[in-house]
Enzyme design. Sequence first.
Site, PDB file in Angstrom:
ATOM      1  N   ASN A 401       6.473 -14.909 -14.111  1.00  0.00           N
ATOM      2  CA  ASN A 401       5.492 -16.011 -14.321  1.00  0.00           C
ATOM      3  C   ASN A 401       5.466 -16.619 -13.030  1.00  0.00           C
ATOM      4  O   ASN A 401       4.621 -16.523 -12.122  1.00  0.00           O
ATOM      5  CB  ASN A 401       6.011 -16.765 -15.458  1.00  0.00           C
ATOM      6  N   ASP A 402       6.456 -17.572 -12.671  1.00  0.00           N
ATOM      7  CA  ASP A 402       6.491 -18.525 -11.516  1.00  0.00           C
ATOM      8  C   ASP A 402       6.336 -17.812 -10.201  1.00  0.00           C
ATOM      9  O   ASP A 402       5.779 -18.104  -9.423  1.00  0.00           O
ATOM     10  CB  ASP A 402       7.812 -19.391 -11.492  1.00  0.00           C
ATOM     11  N   VAL A 403       6.960 -16.518 -10.156  1.00  0.00           N
ATOM     12  CA  VAL A 403       6.967 -15.963  -8.903  1.00  0.00           C
ATOM     13  C   VAL A 403       5.564 -15.032  -8.492  1.00  0.00           C
ATOM     14  O   VAL A 403       5.363 -14.431  -7.557  1.00  0.00           O
ATOM     15  CB  VAL A 403       8.031 -14.844  -8.542  1.00  0.00           C
ATOM     16  N   VAL A 404       4.779 -15.268  -9.785  1.00  0.00           N
ATOM     17  CA  VAL A 404       3.323 -14.838  -9.328  1.00  0.00           C
ATOM     18  C   VAL A 404       2.300 -15.815  -9.726  1.00  0.00           C
ATOM     19  O   VAL A 404       1.191 -15.634  -9.873  1.00  0.00           O
ATOM     20  CB  VAL A 404       3.285 -13.459 -10.132  1.00  0.00           C
ATOM     21  N   SER A 442       9.568 -23.057 -14.315  1.00  0.00           N
ATOM     22  CA  SER A 442       9.141 -24.479 -13.789  1.00  0.00           C
ATOM     23  C   SER A 442       8.203 -25.056 -14.898  1.00  0.00           C
ATOM     24  O   SER A 442       7.734 -26.423 -14.862  1.00  0.00           O
ATOM     25  CB  SER A 442       7.886 -24.069 -12.789  1.00  0.00           C
TER      26      SER A 442
END
Length: 474
Positions: A401-404, A442
């Site tokens: 999620n956060d890393v994309v 996050s």
Amino acid sequence: MNAVLINLLYIAASILFIFGIKMLGSADTARKGNRLSAVGMLLAVVATLLYLGLDWTMVVGGVLVGGVIGAIAATRVQMTGMPELVALFNGFGGLASLLVGGAEFQKLRDGGLEHYLGALQAQSGVTVPGWFVVLAIGLTVLVGGVTFTGSLVAWGKLSGKLSGSPALFPGQKLVNLLMMAAALVGIALMVGGKDSPLAFGAGLALVALALVLGVLITVPIGGGDMPVVIALLNSFSGIAAAMAGFIILNNVLVVAGCLVGASGLILTGIMCKAMNRSLGNVLFSGFGATAEGGSGVEGEMKPASVEDAYYVLEAAQSVVFVPGYGMAVAQAQHAVKELAGILEENGAEVRFAIHPVAGRMPGHMNVLLAEADVPYEQLQEMDQVNAVMPTVDVAIVIGANDVVNPAALNDPASPIYGMPIINAHEAKTVYCLKRGKGTGFSGLENALFFGENTRMLYGDAKATVTELVGEFGK
Ligand code: NAP
């Protein structure tokens, strides 16, 4: 055994540690590196025992009890529980150093400073001033104590035994600062008083301050940031061990402690850089206390069926898997490897895009994919894969999620703005596998899931990938 021989053995052990750590840098040599370092440690322990002529029964008994507990804990732990186990190990490292510091101070007080220094010189052949030994004791106790209780809090937060939310109260930083100043005054009193009762009292106060400081420094940090804190505490445990090495003038302990201290600091730096956050921001911002979902993302998520995804994948020439924390939760790595194999057989070029902070610990995705025997050459780093992303037919985002999250690229108001991401949104079609509308670590909404070219495959990642594999088998 004489002093020259013991130092030669210590040098051999240190070389094994250094090569071992170097080999940990690559997944295909990591196991060997681990074994090499373990051999180095065995060498150091056996050489020390022979040299000092210690009572073997106590040491062997301790190794047996500790070894059995450690082996059971290490074999039982789930991959997702690894950071909390590492936190505990760090904590016990800190406690061990604190105990060495405490025991040596007690010895120094019982026999008097002169006697203590004489015995130290007879054993090591080195003469050191009294202030140096007492300073080393003070620093060992301070860093060891902070590491011990700080690591226990980190373990509690990660394992869910303590709330993961940052615990903030007014004036917190000032309280921490005053306690740190009091601890340094305590060390100064110890150094000034050496073997006096005042110095001993200051030493006791220092133990208490260090233990409380460890808790106070760690509780304001959010549970999600704990892996960074654990890397830092790992470094502290090494520094405490190196300090303990200076007290008892043991060269290999100083070298091993410095290696752990330096590598822990480097890892902390790498993790902060990959999140585009400073260490100060991780330690003091209370990240996770205020971040909320919904950063102005508009549109709706478009669900797709596994059957639809199958038709698109069947025609794809290039596919990139983007694994994240959800793949670890679902333990989907074996199913993912199977799907990757089928796609390759079907003529597609398959890559795995590895973000340095995907998951919850450094190298989390590498470890899981290695466990499933995904070939190393298919694992690509962010920059490599981003360069070809616009030409990729399908990006399959598996519990990431956060890393994309494109907000990191294009929303200056976002708390993750500036964090390098895997540009999955640039692929021609994106399938995102997640259970529902849950946010990532996050707590932020993710525009990728609302993109025109994105389709959501809801459900547990392992179940969804297994269904996709099933579609190819029909
Ligand atoms: P993430 O942002 O935490 O997102 C994980 C996603 O997985 C969630 O949105 C969740 O959505 C989904 N999920 C959970 N269980 C699932 C399951 N069984 N099946 C399918 N999906 C599932 O993960 P990430 O993209 O890997 O990012 C890692 C985050 O951790 C980053 O913010 C990073 O900065 C932070 N972090 C990492 C490290 C490290 O060392 N790796 C250290 C500190 C912090 P649903 O609930 O809807 O399923």
